[in-house]
Scaffold this active site. Structure first.
Site, PDB file in Angstrom:
ATOM      1  N   TYR A 133       0.781  -1.233   0.000  1.00  0.00           N
ATOM      2  CA  TYR A 133       0.000   0.000   0.000  1.00  0.00           C
ATOM      3  C   TYR A 133       0.814   1.286   0.000  1.00  0.00           C
ATOM      4  O   TYR A 133       0.262   2.366  -0.204  1.00  0.00           O
ATOM      5  CB  TYR A 133      -0.986  -0.014   1.178  1.00  0.00           C
ATOM      6  CG  TYR A 133      -2.026  -1.093   0.996  1.00  0.00           C
ATOM      7  CD1 TYR A 133      -3.080  -0.917   0.106  1.00  0.00           C
ATOM      8  CD2 TYR A 133      -1.930  -2.308   1.670  1.00  0.00           C
ATOM      9  CE1 TYR A 133      -4.019  -1.914  -0.093  1.00  0.00           C
ATOM     10  CE2 TYR A 133      -2.864  -3.310   1.478  1.00  0.00           C
ATOM     11  CZ  TYR A 133      -3.908  -3.107   0.590  1.00  0.00           C
ATOM     12  OH  TYR A 133      -4.838  -4.101   0.377  1.00  0.00           O
ATOM     13  N   PHE A 423     -10.399  -4.073  10.642  1.00  0.00           N
ATOM     14  CA  PHE A 423     -11.606  -3.895   9.812  1.00  0.00           C
ATOM     15  C   PHE A 423     -11.285  -4.248   8.371  1.00  0.00           C
ATOM     16  O   PHE A 423     -10.139  -4.435   7.995  1.00  0.00           O
ATOM     17  CB  PHE A 423     -12.136  -2.457   9.919  1.00  0.00           C
ATOM     18  CG  PHE A 423     -11.129  -1.391   9.628  1.00  0.00           C
ATOM     19  CD1 PHE A 423     -10.929  -0.932   8.325  1.00  0.00           C
ATOM     20  CD2 PHE A 423     -10.354  -0.828  10.644  1.00  0.00           C
ATOM     21  CE1 PHE A 423      -9.999   0.060   8.053  1.00  0.00           C
ATOM     22  CE2 PHE A 423      -9.425   0.168  10.384  1.00  0.00           C
ATOM     23  CZ  PHE A 423      -9.247   0.611   9.087  1.00  0.00           C
TER      24      PHE A 423
END
Length: 423
Positions: A133, A423
């Site tokens: 990322y 999450f």
């Protein structure tokens, strides 16, 4: 002609999924995470409330979903307690048959552009793999540590398990957790940089009212109440059933999550977990790297680090609002030149921090004190990383001698930021 590996496929369609495509999308999600491909109907029904039109993306090849991406609205606590709107990214997969086709880049670019248009200040995610990322402007902004406590070595008095401050620890049921937990978590979130909001669905999943997996094992729940009866801490944990030679217990308590809004609550809950009969080890779950746990034990060496790793990654979308949302440890001024290959947040900005902790930020044409990539700004923003360290690595460049040290005085926090959630 068949495209070779690494060649972009122009016939692969990337778009938001429809509700009728949810089961196919979920199959691709399971495939990417190496889970059993087909979820039972009850699991699909439990996950459907997560579907938000336009925010669950899929890549399709001949009508079959081969990549997944989901984002949702989130609030992230900045240094000082302010909540900023965030684009939370999750469920990112590419099927093994379609790797290196540019699908993640297409989905990420689409989502981040939409988040910028909506006015989100940052984007967030929990990275399954470290190298992915950074190229999209994300930087690790919090880290997490897990300890395993060897209880016989810890030095705690086995005859005493009650709090010594007049408070008490009580076992409670799932319904009590759904009543007490949200308010307790909001109190923590208001003071903990890096914490994110929890929805009603989160609490239902954590207590078994909604089940995202075919098998679910009910945990134990315990609440710490202060001497005046106020709930200040809560823990969810499971235990195993292991016995060694000579009928000696060798059981482990595994913490799912532990919330505490006072040091007394932290102490009481950890001591409670270490006092349960037959439990010889406690696995702490993911905690802040500077968690109090080891130092709450007479022998801190009894708490051995099991895992230490990056946790919450942040991508700054609006530099001005991000820097103005947080507070600062000293008065000072810095000009930051931020490089952003995606063109979402790059530019030169002057940060002015006041002695009262507030800050203002605006675009400037002045000479840069520090030059850095937007991903490194994200690592500095929540106060965990050091500009001096990044300068030593060549990732921050000083335009003025001593600017990195001044940045640390402004940006770093006395306690490390922490995100209690995945999450």
């Amino acid at each position: 002609m068949t495209p070779t590996a690494g060649t972009p496929r122009t016939d692969l369609e990337v778009r938001p999924i429809t509700e009728t495509e949810f089961a196919d999308w979920n199959r691709a999600l399971n495939t990417g995470f190496l889970r059993e491909p087909t979820s039972p109907p009850e699991v699909l029904d439990a996950r459907r409330p997560e579907f938000r039109p336009g925010r669950s993306l899929g890549a399709f090849d001949g009508g079959r979903c081969v990549a997944t991406f989901r984002s949702f609205a989130q609030e992230l606590t900045a240094v000082g307690g302010a909540a900023v709107p965030a684009d939370a990214i999750s469920n990112v997969t590419v099927s093994p048959t379609h790797r290196r086709r540019g699908l993640l880049t297409r989905m990420m670019d689409r989502d981040l552009a939409a988040a910028k248009e909506r006015g989100d200040v940052v984007a967030t995610l929990i990275a399954a793999e470290y190298p992915i990322y950074g190229r999209y402007g994300f930087g690790p902004a919090t880290w997490a540590t897990e300890w395993t406590v060897d209880i016989p070595r810890a030095g705690l008095d086995p005859r005493r398990s009650r709090p010594e401050d007049g408070g008490r620890v009580d076992l409670v049921d799932a319904e009590d957790v759904r009543k007490l937990g949200p308010e307790l978590h909001e109190r923590l979130r208001g003071t903990q940089p890096g914490a994110v909001g929890r929805t009603d669905l989160w609490w239902k999943a954590a207590t078994g009212a909604v089940r995202f997996h075919p098998t679910w094992h009910e945990p134990f729940f315990a609440v710490y109440r202060s001497a005046d009866g106020e709930a200040e801490g809560m823990v969810s944990y499971t235990t195993d059933d292991e016995w060694g030679d000579s009928k000696q217990p060798a059981n482990t308590a595994r913490v799912n999550w532990l919330l505490a809004v006072s040091p007394a609550a932290e102490r009481a809950l950890w001591h409670y977990l270490c006092s349960i009969d037959w439990i010889t080890r406690v696995r702490s779950g993911w905690r802040a790297p500077d968690d109090l746990l080891p130092l709450l034990l007479p022998d801190p060496r009894a708490a051995a680090v099991t895992t230490h790793a990056d946790w919450l990654w942040v991508r700054v979308l609006d530099v001005v609002r991000a820097l103005e949302a947080r507070t600062y440890g000293a008065a000072g001024s810095l000009v930051l030149e931020v490089a952003d290959g995606a063109g979402l947040a790059g530019g030169r900005y002057r940060l002015e921090a006041s002695a009262d902790g507030t800050g203002t930020c605006a675009a400037t044409a002045g000479d840069a004190d520090l030059s850095l990539d937007v991903a490194d700004l994200a690592s500095l923003w929540l106060g965990d990383e050091s500009a001096v360290r990044l300068a030593a690595l060549g990732r921050v460049r000083e335009g003025r001698a001593g600017a990195a040290r001044e940045a640390d005085a402004l940006l770093r926090t006395s306690r490390r930021p922490w995100c209690p959630d995945v999450f």
